[in-house]
Structures are given as structure tokens and as C-alpha cells.
Scaffold this active site. Structure first.
Site, PDB file in Angstrom:
ATOM      1  N   HIS A 138       0.827  -1.202   0.000  1.00 53.04           N
ATOM      2  CA  HIS A 138       0.000   0.000   0.000  1.00 53.04           C
ATOM      3  C   HIS A 138       0.863   1.254   0.000  1.00 53.04           C
ATOM      4  O   HIS A 138       0.635   2.177  -0.791  1.00 53.04           O
ATOM      5  CB  HIS A 138      -0.919   0.002   1.226  1.00 53.04           C
ATOM      6  CG  HIS A 138      -1.681   1.280   1.394  1.00 53.04           C
ATOM      7  ND1 HIS A 138      -2.642   1.713   0.500  1.00 53.04           N
ATOM      8  CD2 HIS A 138      -1.608   2.245   2.359  1.00 53.04           C
ATOM      9  CE1 HIS A 138      -3.148   2.862   0.912  1.00 53.04           C
ATOM     10  NE2 HIS A 138      -2.528   3.222   2.033  1.00 53.04           N
ATOM     11  N   GLU A 204     -10.542   2.471   3.332  1.00 56.03           N
ATOM     12  CA  GLU A 204      -9.311   1.733   3.578  1.00 56.03           C
ATOM     13  C   GLU A 204      -9.672   0.477   4.368  1.00 56.03           C
ATOM     14  O   GLU A 204     -10.212   0.575   5.472  1.00 56.03           O
ATOM     15  CB  GLU A 204      -8.284   2.580   4.346  1.00 56.03           C
ATOM     16  CG  GLU A 204      -7.737   3.718   3.507  1.00 56.03           C
ATOM     17  CD  GLU A 204      -6.546   4.414   4.133  1.00 56.03           C
ATOM     18  OE1 GLU A 204      -5.806   5.074   3.393  1.00 56.03           O
ATOM     19  OE2 GLU A 204      -6.360   4.307   5.363  1.00 56.03           O
ATOM     20  N   ARG A 243      -9.693  11.817  -0.135  1.00 55.52           N
ATOM     21  CA  ARG A 243      -8.346  11.936  -0.707  1.00 55.52           C
ATOM     22  C   ARG A 243      -8.021  13.346  -1.180  1.00 55.52           C
ATOM     23  O   ARG A 243      -6.853  13.772  -1.104  1.00 55.52           O
ATOM     24  CB  ARG A 243      -8.188  10.948  -1.867  1.00 55.52           C
ATOM     25  CG  ARG A 243      -8.358   9.493  -1.489  1.00 55.52           C
ATOM     26  CD  ARG A 243      -7.352   9.041  -0.449  1.00 55.52           C
ATOM     27  NE  ARG A 243      -7.455   7.600  -0.213  1.00 55.52           N
ATOM     28  CZ  ARG A 243      -6.772   6.957   0.727  1.00 55.52           C
ATOM     29  NH1 ARG A 243      -5.956   7.625   1.517  1.00 55.52           N
ATOM     30  NH2 ARG A 243      -6.923   5.651   0.883  1.00 55.52           N
ATOM     31  N   GLN A 246      -7.357  15.361   1.938  1.00 51.46           N
ATOM     32  CA  GLN A 246      -6.099  14.857   2.494  1.00 51.46           C
ATOM     33  C   GLN A 246      -4.899  15.370   1.705  1.00 51.46           C
ATOM     34  O   GLN A 246      -3.883  15.789   2.283  1.00 51.46           O
ATOM     35  CB  GLN A 246      -6.119  13.333   2.498  1.00 51.46           C
ATOM     36  CG  GLN A 246      -4.856  12.685   3.046  1.00 51.46           C
ATOM     37  CD  GLN A 246      -4.896  11.167   2.922  1.00 51.46           C
ATOM     38  OE1 GLN A 246      -5.874  10.580   2.475  1.00 51.46           O
ATOM     39  NE2 GLN A 246      -3.810  10.518   3.335  1.00 51.46           N
TER      40      GLN A 246
END
Length: 421
Positions: A138, A204, A243, A246
Site C-alpha cells: 500500500h 481503507e 483523498r 487529504q
């Protein structure tokens, strides 16, 4: 296949039931006429363990041991977690006895409640929440996506378990809807940031570890003690991630509003003792970790857990937990090495579980390669990131101590539209 370590239950469960005597996960449930308290799942029922403990105080050593009745009458597992690992072992041994010896059947049966008649609650009052980044695949995928001209892994990644502190107050139980977060976003070519609902809402797929027992501020918890005394059990965990929010905020201090709006965990906590047969060696750690992160094989271990990510009914990924680079005991030891104390009810996540193959990637960021490779669902639609109304379910299973299939409690959530201004 290993031989069974438990006798058959007087409940006459199918031999292959994923919630048999070899499992016995803990949760918190309520009924129409009784508030939240601790229960244990057995088959398709919930055992009201505080009531069974009350009538069994003098059975199987329970009368001379911890006050399980008082701990299990509580609306969270925290009081039970604080009793410590010896009490957890006594409780598990006693529950196996109660459910396998027919002498207990008559007085225990009235305290079994069908799953359809209960409401499940958050099993733990989360004290502190930390999320790690323990999958090399990941971390490498994310590095390739966001830093294509640099090395995929940052220089520190193989020297320490990287993590961040999240928001414990937004950890929710499976089945809770998630409202699409709003925040600042700025694409690479945008002249200035804008404010609005996240356009890159992601999941996630993780394993969460529930911590029991407390430590003293200023005294680190070594790897061996972490493994033996403080790792109580596991839950499936979905670290919902915005995302675009983030990406704009994370330099220089890391994740913040792109993560803190919600984390979902399963309602059932599988005791680590139930996963004894699933322990496997870690992948080779090179370079060798510093001494405080080293331990014996029974302290530093991986888990052979198999996950599924289900998007609107379509299985889109099958991550394998055994691929993770860092052990849960190493993560907990690192979390406390600076003297930070731990508390019963602490929760830490493994970070996204991803493998080398595309079908084992545990986030939509990776599956869609940041939106450039749409994922086709069984209904013919395509997705890159989550749309309003989408539902995601995480499932997991492992081989139990009886050689059968043990299923973790699933975790699900549905996306609701962003709040209006």
C-alpha cells in the site's frame, strides 16, 4: 486440518458454523426491554454473559476470580478490558465450559437471545485511536501515485511503524451511515483552493486492534509485554478517507480532516486467542529493526487473515493481512516507546491492507489508480471513488483453533450526501 480443541456445543451448531465455540467474539447489545450490556456471539444467538456469570459465580473457578458480572453489565467492553489478560483467559475458558458441558444447558439457555432481536452498539468506548501504515504494498502504491519521480517508500518506512493519531469520537459501529465530508480541496492545476464536498471519497480496508490494560505515563511498553498482556482482540476497520482534502492538507503535518470525519468498526471483537491457529511469521524485515522493535516469534507475528471488499454488492478486492510488514506488537511498542501511556479501550488500525496484485488492493485510490482506471461493478456501472448512496462492506475470515472457518464481524457503511451549508 488441525484437530478440534473444543468439544461440541450442546446448542447442536453445525460443525462448520463460523461463530462456533472456537470463536466467541464479544460485543455490546441491547434488546427492547434491556439497555446495552456485553454479549458473546454463539451461532446465531447472543449470550447475555452478565446474567450467566451471575448464576455461575461458583462455577469453574469464576467465584474466586474477577467479578465478570460487574464488568459485563457495562455498556462497553472497557471494564472487562481493564481486568487484564489473566481475566480474559479465565472468562474464555469458563465460556467454553458453559457452552460445551450439557450440565450448564438448562440455566444458560434462557439467556440466549436471537440476533434478530438485538441492536448492536459500538463495542468499546474508544480511548485513543491511532492508525498505522503497515502494508509495504500500500505504501509503495501510494508513493508511486503521488511521487512518481521519487522512490515509492520514504526513507524511514522500514525503520519504524509509521502512524498518525486520529479522532476517537468519530469511531462508529458497523451499519452507521457516513455523511460525505466537506473541506478545502486544491488540484495540482487549480489556481487556488476551493471549499465543498469531497470528490474523492475512499475507503481503507484494515484490521483494528483493541487494547486492554493500562500503562504508566513515561514507561514504554516493550514488544513482549504488548503481545502477551495488552492485545485483546481484533475488529475489521474501515478508515474512510477524503483523498482530495487529504492531499491538500497533509504537508507538513499529515492526515487531519481528510480522515477524522469517520472510522467504522465491526460490532464483534474477535479475541486474539481465537486466532492462535492463524499466526504466521512476518515477511522478512530488512534492515533489521532497532532492538526495541525485536521480539520472539510468539511476540512478533503476522496473521493469516483473508478479507473481501464489497462495493454495492460486488467483490472488488480480496486483500491478505499476512502481507503486512509490521506486527501488531511492534506497532503497540512503537506507539508507547516515547513514554506515551496506553489505556483500556485504545484502538489502533493496521493501515490499508494491500498486496502486490491489483485484486488485493484495499483502497479505491489504488484500485482505480487515483481515478484513472474505473472499477466496473456487477450492475454494469463504473466507479473511481464513492458516490452518494454507495454501500461498502468489509468481510474477513481465518482458520480457527478447531480447524474450521472463523468469520470476523463484518463492517458496513453507506454514504449520505454532504451536509448543506
Amino acid at each position: 486440518m488441525p484437530s478440534s480443541t473444543h468439544a461440541a456445543s450442546w446448542l447442536d451448531l453445525p460443525a462448520d458454523h463460523p461463530f462456533g465455540v472456537a470463536h466467541l467474539p464479544y460485543g455490546v447489545f441491547s434488546t427492547a426491554d434491556h439497555g446495552p450490556r456485553v454479549g458473546v456471539r454463539i451461532g446465531d444467538d447472543v449470550l447475555d454473559v452478565s446474567e450467566v456469570a451471575r448464576i455461575g459465580r461458583d462455577a469453574v473457578g469464576v467465584g474466586d476470580g474477577p467479578d465478570l458480572t460487574a464488568a459485563w453489565e457495562q455498556p462497553s467492553l472497557n471494564a472487562f478490558l481493564e481486568l487484564g489478560h489473566d481475566a480474559w483467559a479465565v472468562a474464555r475458558s469458563w465460556l467454553v465450559e458453559v457452552l460445551t458441558d450439557a450440565a450448564h444447558a438448562e440455566r444458560t439457555r434462557p439467556h440466549l437471545v436471537p440476533l434478530d432481536d438485538v441492536t448492536m452498539h459500538l463495542p468499546v468506548e474508544v480511548a485513543d485511536y491511532v492508525d498505522f501504515y503497515a502494508s509495504e504494498h500500500h505504501a509503495s502504491n501510494v508513493g508511486r501515485i503521488f511521487r512518481p519521480d521519487s522512490e515509492p517508500l520514504t526513507p524511514n518506512w522500514k525503520h519504524l511503524p509509521i502512524g498518525y493519531h486520529g479522532r476517537s469520537g468519530t469511531v462508529v459501529v458497523s451499519g452507521t451511515d457516513l455523511v460525505r465530508p466537506r473541506g478545502q480541496r486544491k488540484g495540482p492545476t487549480d489556481p487556488a483552493p476551493t471549499f465543498g464536498p469531497s470528490r474523492k471519497l475512499d475507503i481503507e480496508a484494515e484490521l483494528g486492534f483493541v487494547v486492554g490494560g493500562s500503562s504508566t505515563l513515561g514507561e514504554p511498553v516493550p514488544v513482549g509485554r504488548a503481545a502477551r498482556e495488552h492485545l485483546f482482540g481484533v475488529v475489521l476497520l474501515n478508515d474512510w478517507s477524503a483523498r482530495d482534502i487529504q492531499a491538500w492538507e497533509y504537508v507538513p503535518l499529515g492526515p487531519f480532516l481528510g480522515k477524522s470525519f469517520g472510522t467504522s468498526i465491526s460490532a464483534w471483537v474477535t479475541p486474539l486467542a481465537a486466532l492462535a491457529a492463524a499466526r504466521v511469521p512476518l515477511p522478512a524485515q530488512d534492515p533489521e529493526p532497532l532492538p526495541y522493535l525485536r521480539g520472539a516469534d510468539d511476540e512478533v507475528f503476522g496473521l493469516d487473515l483473508h478479507l473481501e471488499v464489497v462495493w454495492n454488492g460486488t467483490v472488488v478486492a480480496r486483500p491478505e493481512y499476512r502481507d503486512l510488514y509490521w506486527s501488531p506488537a511492534q506497532m503497540l511498542a512503537h506507539l508507547s516507546v516515547n513514554g506515551a501511556s496506553i489505556r483500556s479501550g485504545d484502538l489502533f488500525g493496521s493501515g490499508t491492507i494491500s498486496g502486490q496484485a491489483k485484486e488485493t488492493r484495499g483502497s479505491f485510490l489504488e484500485l482505480s489508480w487515483n481515478g484513472t482506471e474505473p472499477v466496473r461493478l456487477d450492475d454494469g456501472s463504473e466507479r473511481t471513488f464513492l458516490e452518494d448512496g454507495d454501500t461498502v462492506v468489509l468481510r474477513g475470515w481465518a482458520t480457527g483453533t478447531d480447524g474450521g472457518r472463523l468469520e470476523l464481524g463484518e463492517v458496513s457503511g453507506t454514504i449520505r450526501p454532504a451536509a448543506t451549508a
